[in-house]
Design a protein around this motif. Structure first.
Motif, mmCIF file in Angstrom:
data_model
loop_
_atom_site.group_PDB
_atom_site.id
_atom_site.type_symbol
_atom_site.label_atom_id
_atom_site.label_comp_id
_atom_site.label_asym_id
_atom_site.label_seq_id
_atom_site.Cartn_x
_atom_site.Cartn_y
_atom_site.Cartn_z
ATOM 1 N N ARG A 1 -18.056 -2.166 -8.996
ATOM 2 C CA ARG A 1 -17.695 -2.666 -7.658
ATOM 3 C C ARG A 1 -18.005 -1.651 -6.544
ATOM 4 O O ARG A 1 -17.784 -1.932 -5.379
ATOM 5 C CB ARG A 1 -16.209 -2.994 -7.611
ATOM 6 N N GLN A 2 -18.525 -0.470 -6.913
ATOM 7 C CA GLN A 2 -18.753 0.549 -5.880
ATOM 8 C C GLN A 2 -19.869 0.116 -4.927
ATOM 9 O O GLN A 2 -20.959 -0.286 -5.350
ATOM 10 C CB GLN A 2 -19.114 1.902 -6.509
ATOM 11 N N LEU A 3 -19.575 0.235 -3.648
ATOM 12 C CA LEU A 3 -20.585 -0.104 -2.637
ATOM 13 C C LEU A 3 -21.622 1.004 -2.550
ATOM 14 O O LEU A 3 -21.325 2.179 -2.798
ATOM 15 C CB LEU A 3 -19.927 -0.277 -1.266
ATOM 16 N N ASP B 1 -17.450 -1.581 7.994
ATOM 17 C CA ASP B 1 -17.275 -2.091 6.635
ATOM 18 C C ASP B 1 -17.353 -3.613 6.569
ATOM 19 O O ASP B 1 -16.928 -4.222 5.598
ATOM 20 C CB ASP B 1 -15.925 -1.629 6.060
ATOM 21 N N SER C 1 -25.688 -0.657 3.954
ATOM 22 C CA SER C 1 -25.263 -0.253 2.617
ATOM 23 C C SER C 1 -23.795 -0.557 2.338
ATOM 24 O O SER C 1 -23.336 -0.390 1.220
ATOM 25 C CB SER C 1 -25.566 1.227 2.380
ATOM 26 N N CYS C 2 -23.057 -1.035 3.364
ATOM 27 C CA CYS C 2 -21.682 -1.479 3.093
ATOM 28 C C CYS C 2 -21.668 -2.901 2.557
ATOM 29 O O CYS C 2 -20.609 -3.428 2.214
ATOM 30 C CB CYS C 2 -20.817 -1.388 4.352
ATOM 31 N N THR C 3 -22.836 -3.530 2.500
ATOM 32 C CA THR C 3 -22.885 -4.915 2.000
ATOM 33 C C THR C 3 -23.656 -5.002 0.676
ATOM 34 O O THR C 3 -23.945 -6.094 0.206
ATOM 35 C CB THR C 3 -23.579 -5.849 3.011
ATOM 36 N N LEU D 1 -23.980 -3.600 -3.349
ATOM 37 C CA LEU D 1 -23.361 -2.862 -4.444
ATOM 38 C C LEU D 1 -24.329 -1.785 -4.935
ATOM 39 O O LEU D 1 -25.547 -2.020 -4.987
ATOM 40 C CB LEU D 1 -23.023 -3.806 -5.598
#
Ligand code: FES
Ligand code: FES
Length: 177
Positions: free
Chosen positions: A26-28, A47, A65-67, A69
């Motif tokens: 789940r890490q973004l 975010d 990169s916040c969208t 994974l």
């Protein structure tokens, strides 16, 4: 299908350097870059995919990169703002931003630089309208947009003329341009 708490192995090349890690699925991507790799030049502003402060290149395309994974970058190539300068020399786009005072607090700047990289790689001679459209997803709370537009247009010109920024600066201070 990984379960909660499972970790998955990813291999990602970031700024030319290969990394191999086990991470939570789940890490973004933004958290992977900042927390796992320590590349804190990529910022987090909202975010929620609104501000663009977290923009990086993934396989040559700009992404927020916040969208994304981190597992989606597996086997891929990521370029962050730390990957722009080479051998202590600013990238021409960074130099153009510096020369045009296209930053105030600088929080949005890494994202703007990466969006500009994406634009100029695809469209070396963008119109003002195309420049504005290309950075429409990058929000600057300091609102210095005009200098940003000027910097991007100048970066495109320098790249087209293949003028090294240091030569451009020298010519400007000598009154030749
Ligand atoms: S932090 Fe990703 S768009 Fe704002
Ligand atoms: S320069 Fe401050 S947010 Fe853009």
């Amino acid at each position: 299908m990984p379960e909660a708490g499972d970790r998955v192995a990813i291999r990602v090349t970031v700024n030319g350097k290969r990394h191999e890690q086990e991470i939570e699925p789940r890490q973004l991507l933004v958290d992977y870059l900042r927390e796992t790799l320590g590349l804190t030049g990529t910022h987090i502003g909202c975010d929620t995919s609104f501000c663009g402060a977290c923009t990086v290149l993934l396989n040559g395309a700009s992404v927020k990169s916040c969208t994304v994974l981190a597992v989606h970058a597996d086997q891929g190539e990521v370029t962050t703002v730390e990957g722009l300068a080479k051998d202590g020399e600013l990238h021409p786009i960074q130099q153009a931003f510096k020369d045009h005072y296209a930053l105030q607090c600088g929080y949005c700047t890494p994202g703007l630089l990466m969006s500009t990289c994406h634009l100029l790689a695809r469209n070396p001679s963008p119109t003002q309208r195309e420049i504005r459209k290309a950075i429409a997803g990058n929000c600057c709370r300091c609102t210095g947009y005009q200098n940003v537009f000027d910097a991007i247009a100048d970066a495109a010109k320098r790249a087209a003329a293949d003028v090294p920024p240091e030569a451009e600066r020298a010519a400007t201070s000598a009154g030749e341009r």
